[in-house]
Design a protein around this motif. Structure first.
Motif, PDB file in Angstrom:
ATOM      1  N   LEU A  95      17.465 -32.787 -30.360  1.00  0.00           N
ATOM      2  CA  LEU A  95      17.636 -33.190 -28.972  1.00  0.00           C
ATOM      3  C   LEU A  95      17.509 -34.701 -28.826  1.00  0.00           C
ATOM      4  CD1 LEU A  95      15.805 -30.264 -27.174  1.00  0.00           C
ATOM      5  CD2 LEU A  95      18.250 -30.570 -27.575  1.00  0.00           C
ATOM      6  N   LEU A  96      16.608 -35.320 -29.583  1.00  0.00           N
ATOM      7  CA  LEU A  96      16.502 -36.783 -29.580  1.00  0.00           C
ATOM      8  C   LEU A  96      17.816 -37.398 -30.056  1.00  0.00           C
ATOM      9  CD1 LEU A  96      14.903 -39.531 -29.528  1.00  0.00           C
ATOM     10  CD2 LEU A  96      14.400 -39.063 -31.920  1.00  0.00           C
ATOM     11  N   GLU A  97      18.356 -36.882 -31.154  1.00  0.00           N
ATOM     12  CA  GLU A  97      19.603 -37.436 -31.696  1.00  0.00           C
ATOM     13  C   GLU A  97      20.765 -37.237 -30.733  1.00  0.00           C
ATOM     14  OE1 GLU A  97      19.647 -39.465 -34.014  1.00  0.00           O
ATOM     15  OE2 GLU A  97      17.863 -39.014 -35.191  1.00  0.00           O
ATOM     16  N   SER A  98      20.785 -36.112 -30.017  1.00  0.00           N
ATOM     17  CA  SER A  98      21.866 -35.904 -29.046  1.00  0.00           C
ATOM     18  C   SER A  98      21.774 -36.927 -27.919  1.00  0.00           C
ATOM     19  CB  SER A  98      21.840 -34.480 -28.494  1.00  0.00           C
ATOM     20  OG  SER A  98      20.749 -34.285 -27.626  1.00  0.00           O
ATOM     21  N   LYS A  99      20.573 -37.258 -27.499  1.00  0.00           N
ATOM     22  CA  LYS A  99      20.385 -38.271 -26.456  1.00  0.00           C
ATOM     23  C   LYS A  99      20.805 -39.661 -26.935  1.00  0.00           C
ATOM     24  CE  LYS A  99      16.496 -35.905 -24.314  1.00  0.00           C
ATOM     25  NZ  LYS A  99      15.040 -35.923 -24.130  1.00  0.00           N
ATOM     26  N   GLN A 100      20.714 -39.875 -28.251  1.00  0.00           N
ATOM     27  CA  GLN A 100      21.075 -41.171 -28.817  1.00  0.00           C
ATOM     28  C   GLN A 100      22.562 -41.241 -29.184  1.00  0.00           C
ATOM     29  OE1 GLN A 100      18.833 -43.741 -28.864  1.00  0.00           O
ATOM     30  NE2 GLN A 100      17.585 -42.239 -27.771  1.00  0.00           N
ATOM     31  N   GLY A 101      23.299 -40.140 -28.965  1.00  0.00           N
ATOM     32  CA  GLY A 101      24.734 -40.139 -29.205  1.00  0.00           C
ATOM     33  C   GLY A 101      25.163 -39.658 -30.584  1.00  0.00           C
ATOM     34  N   TYR A 102      24.265 -39.099 -31.365  1.00  0.00           N
ATOM     35  CA  TYR A 102      24.586 -38.604 -32.705  1.00  0.00           C
ATOM     36  C   TYR A 102      24.765 -37.083 -32.649  1.00  0.00           C
ATOM     37  CZ  TYR A 102      23.169 -43.229 -34.257  1.00  0.00           C
ATOM     38  OH  TYR A 102      23.078 -44.582 -34.429  1.00  0.00           O
ATOM     39  N   SER A 103      25.892 -36.657 -32.098  1.00  0.00           N
ATOM     40  CA  SER A 103      26.123 -35.236 -31.832  1.00  0.00           C
ATOM     41  C   SER A 103      26.138 -34.369 -33.080  1.00  0.00           C
ATOM     42  CB  SER A 103      27.440 -35.047 -31.085  1.00  0.00           C
ATOM     43  OG  SER A 103      27.404 -35.727 -29.876  1.00  0.00           O
ATOM     44  N   ALA A 104      26.842 -34.799 -34.118  1.00  0.00           N
ATOM     45  CA  ALA A 104      26.930 -33.976 -35.333  1.00  0.00           C
ATOM     46  C   ALA A 104      25.561 -33.843 -35.981  1.00  0.00           C
ATOM     47  CB  ALA A 104      27.932 -34.573 -36.320  1.00  0.00           C
ATOM     48  N   ARG A 105      24.830 -34.938 -36.065  1.00  0.00           N
ATOM     49  CA  ARG A 105      23.478 -34.895 -36.635  1.00  0.00           C
ATOM     50  C   ARG A 105      22.597 -33.970 -35.807  1.00  0.00           C
ATOM     51  NH1 ARG A 105      20.474 -40.519 -37.043  1.00  0.00           N
ATOM     52  NH2 ARG A 105      22.110 -40.884 -38.582  1.00  0.00           N
ATOM     53  N   HIS A 127      26.176 -26.469 -23.526  1.00  0.00           N
ATOM     54  CA  HIS A 127      27.473 -27.117 -23.336  1.00  0.00           C
ATOM     55  C   HIS A 127      27.669 -28.344 -24.242  1.00  0.00           C
ATOM     56  CE1 HIS A 127      31.099 -28.324 -21.324  1.00  0.00           C
ATOM     57  NE2 HIS A 127      30.587 -29.509 -21.076  1.00  0.00           N
ATOM     58  N   ILE A 128      26.624 -29.050 -24.557  1.00  0.00           N
ATOM     59  CA  ILE A 128      26.767 -30.278 -25.361  1.00  0.00           C
ATOM     60  C   ILE A 128      27.337 -30.007 -26.754  1.00  0.00           C
ATOM     61  CG2 ILE A 128      24.982 -31.585 -24.165  1.00  0.00           C
ATOM     62  CD1 ILE A 128      23.074 -31.006 -26.470  1.00  0.00           C
ATOM     63  N   ARG A 131      32.088 -29.195 -28.080  1.00  0.00           N
ATOM     64  CA  ARG A 131      33.057 -30.016 -28.819  1.00  0.00           C
ATOM     65  C   ARG A 131      32.958 -29.775 -30.321  1.00  0.00           C
ATOM     66  NH1 ARG A 131      32.601 -34.831 -31.136  1.00  0.00           N
ATOM     67  NH2 ARG A 131      30.543 -35.227 -30.300  1.00  0.00           N
ATOM     68  N   LEU A 132      31.771 -29.439 -30.805  1.00  0.00           N
ATOM     69  CA  LEU A 132      31.552 -29.262 -32.244  1.00  0.00           C
ATOM     70  C   LEU A 132      31.824 -27.839 -32.722  1.00  0.00           C
ATOM     71  CD1 LEU A 132      28.279 -31.331 -32.530  1.00  0.00           C
ATOM     72  CD2 LEU A 132      30.567 -32.019 -33.267  1.00  0.00           C
ATOM     73  N   GLN A 133      31.978 -26.919 -31.792  1.00  0.00           N
ATOM     74  CA  GLN A 133      32.249 -25.534 -32.181  1.00  0.00           C
ATOM     75  C   GLN A 133      33.307 -24.921 -31.260  1.00  0.00           C
ATOM     76  OE1 GLN A 133      28.559 -23.403 -32.039  1.00  0.00           O
ATOM     77  NE2 GLN A 133      28.205 -23.846 -29.903  1.00  0.00           N
ATOM     78  N   PRO A 134      34.568 -25.401 -31.379  1.00  0.00           N
ATOM     79  CA  PRO A 134      35.625 -24.805 -30.556  1.00  0.00           C
ATOM     80  C   PRO A 134      35.755 -23.316 -30.854  1.00  0.00           C
ATOM     81  CG  PRO A 134      36.516 -26.411 -32.123  1.00  0.00           C
ATOM     82  CD  PRO A 134      35.037 -26.391 -32.292  1.00  0.00           C
ATOM     83  N   SER A 135      36.369 -22.590 -29.937  1.00  0.00           N
ATOM     84  CA  SER A 135      36.428 -21.127 -30.088  1.00  0.00           C
ATOM     85  C   SER A 135      36.969 -20.702 -31.446  1.00  0.00           C
ATOM     86  CB  SER A 135      37.267 -20.478 -29.001  1.00  0.00           C
ATOM     87  OG  SER A 135      38.159 -21.336 -28.414  1.00  0.00           O
ATOM     88  N   GLY A 136      36.221 -19.813 -32.043  1.00  0.00           N
ATOM     89  CA  GLY A 136      36.602 -19.267 -33.332  1.00  0.00           C
ATOM     90  C   GLY A 136      36.261 -20.137 -34.535  1.00  0.00           C
ATOM     91  N   TYR A 137      35.821 -21.377 -34.302  1.00  0.00           N
ATOM     92  CA  TYR A 137      35.515 -22.270 -35.427  1.00  0.00           C
ATOM     93  C   TYR A 137      34.124 -21.976 -35.980  1.00  0.00           C
ATOM     94  CZ  TYR A 137      34.561 -26.525 -38.056  1.00  0.00           C
ATOM     95  OH  TYR A 137      34.222 -27.417 -39.033  1.00  0.00           O
ATOM     96  N   LYS A 138      34.025 -21.849 -37.280  1.00  0.00           N
ATOM     97  CA  LYS A 138      32.717 -21.663 -37.937  1.00  0.00           C
ATOM     98  C   LYS A 138      32.370 -22.948 -38.653  1.00  0.00           C
ATOM     99  CE  LYS A 138      29.801 -19.027 -40.899  1.00  0.00           C
ATOM    100  NZ  LYS A 138      28.852 -20.072 -41.040  1.00  0.00           N
ATOM    101  N   TRP A 139      31.310 -23.572 -38.216  1.00  0.00           N
ATOM    102  CA  TRP A 139      30.818 -24.809 -38.812  1.00  0.00           C
ATOM    103  C   TRP A 139      30.352 -24.502 -40.223  1.00  0.00           C
ATOM    104  CZ3 TRP A 139      30.263 -29.717 -36.555  1.00  0.00           C
ATOM    105  CH2 TRP A 139      29.412 -30.616 -37.198  1.00  0.00           C
ATOM    106  N   PRO A 140      30.952 -25.083 -41.248  1.00  0.00           N
ATOM    107  CA  PRO A 140      30.581 -24.757 -42.637  1.00  0.00           C
ATOM    108  C   PRO A 140      29.154 -25.215 -42.987  1.00  0.00           C
ATOM    109  CG  PRO A 140      32.672 -25.935 -42.541  1.00  0.00           C
ATOM    110  CD  PRO A 140      32.058 -26.010 -41.176  1.00  0.00           C
ATOM    111  N   ASP A 141      28.428 -24.363 -43.688  1.00  0.00           N
ATOM    112  CA  ASP A 141      27.059 -24.700 -44.075  1.00  0.00           C
ATOM    113  C   ASP A 141      27.002 -25.939 -44.963  1.00  0.00           C
ATOM    114  OD1 ASP A 141      26.047 -22.588 -42.637  1.00  0.00           O
ATOM    115  OD2 ASP A 141      26.009 -21.224 -44.356  1.00  0.00           O
ATOM    116  N   ILE A 142      28.046 -26.186 -45.755  1.00  0.00           N
ATOM    117  CA  ILE A 142      28.047 -27.355 -46.643  1.00  0.00           C
ATOM    118  C   ILE A 142      27.951 -28.650 -45.832  1.00  0.00           C
ATOM    119  CG2 ILE A 142      30.568 -27.547 -46.794  1.00  0.00           C
ATOM    120  CD1 ILE A 142      28.158 -28.155 -49.697  1.00  0.00           C
ATOM    121  N   ILE A 143      28.521 -28.643 -44.629  1.00  0.00           N
ATOM    122  CA  ILE A 143      28.420 -29.830 -43.777  1.00  0.00           C
ATOM    123  C   ILE A 143      26.968 -30.044 -43.373  1.00  0.00           C
ATOM    124  CG2 ILE A 143      29.060 -30.832 -41.546  1.00  0.00           C
ATOM    125  CD1 ILE A 143      31.797 -29.568 -41.871  1.00  0.00           C
TER     126      ILE A 143
END
Length: 161
Positions: A95-105, A127-128, A131-143
């Motif tokens: 949550l701190l990183e999201s406030k600082q603009g580091y969405s992926a982190r 909601h935040i 953008r990182l998980q559009p419908s049907g997208y699975k965020w890969p664990d390797i990331i």
């Protein structure tokens, strides 16, 4: 101490618990000094304290060091309380990183919190993260692993500040 405005004393107490726990007098407790004590919660409190003081870099450093310390010892311990405390640490850091603009982190840190304690899963529906998980997208664990590894390399531990 924090509620009474004794911020420097609270910070010193947290640092003592983290770095010099075995030299703290036991008082009236019957626990032995050599018993394991999960410090993830103390790191969380220290990071939130630094954040409250406006020192974002120190907060990041405390979150990083607490997470790293948990990761180094978690597999040997298998303590449910430690996992919950670490999940809170990861979620707060995210949550701190999201406030600082580091969405992926931030997203990776929150996902780590959910893996440690699935009661945090509702946070991933915020909601935040859309953008990182559009419908049907699975965020890969390797990331996740790459982002966490890079985050640990980029942020100094609290003890080094």
């Amino acid at each position: 101490m924090v509620k009474r405005g004794q911020w420097p004393q609270a910070k010193k107490l947290l640092e003592t618990h983290i770095y010099d726990f075995h030299n703290v007098p036991l008082g009236n407790t019957e626990k032995k000094k050599d018993e394991y004590c999960c410090v993830a919660y103390s790191y969380l409190l220290l990071a939130l304290h630094c954040q409250r003081e406006g020192n974002i870099e120190a907060a990041r450093a405390a979150f990083r060091e607490g997470a790293e310390r948990f990761e180094e010892t978690a597999h040997e311990i298998g303590c449910a309380d430690c996992r919950r405390a670490a999940a809170r640490l990861y979620q707060s850091w995210g949550l701190l990183e999201s406030k600082q603009g580091y969405s992926a982190r931030a997203y990776v840190l929150v996902r780590r919190a959910v893996r440690l304690d699935d009661r945090n899963a509702p946070v991933l529906r915020w909601h935040i993260w859309a953008r990182l998980q559009p419908s049907g997208y699975k965020w890969p664990d390797i990331i996740d692993e790459r982002v966490l590894s890079r985050t640990f390399r980029l942020i100094k531990p609290y003890a080094d500040l």
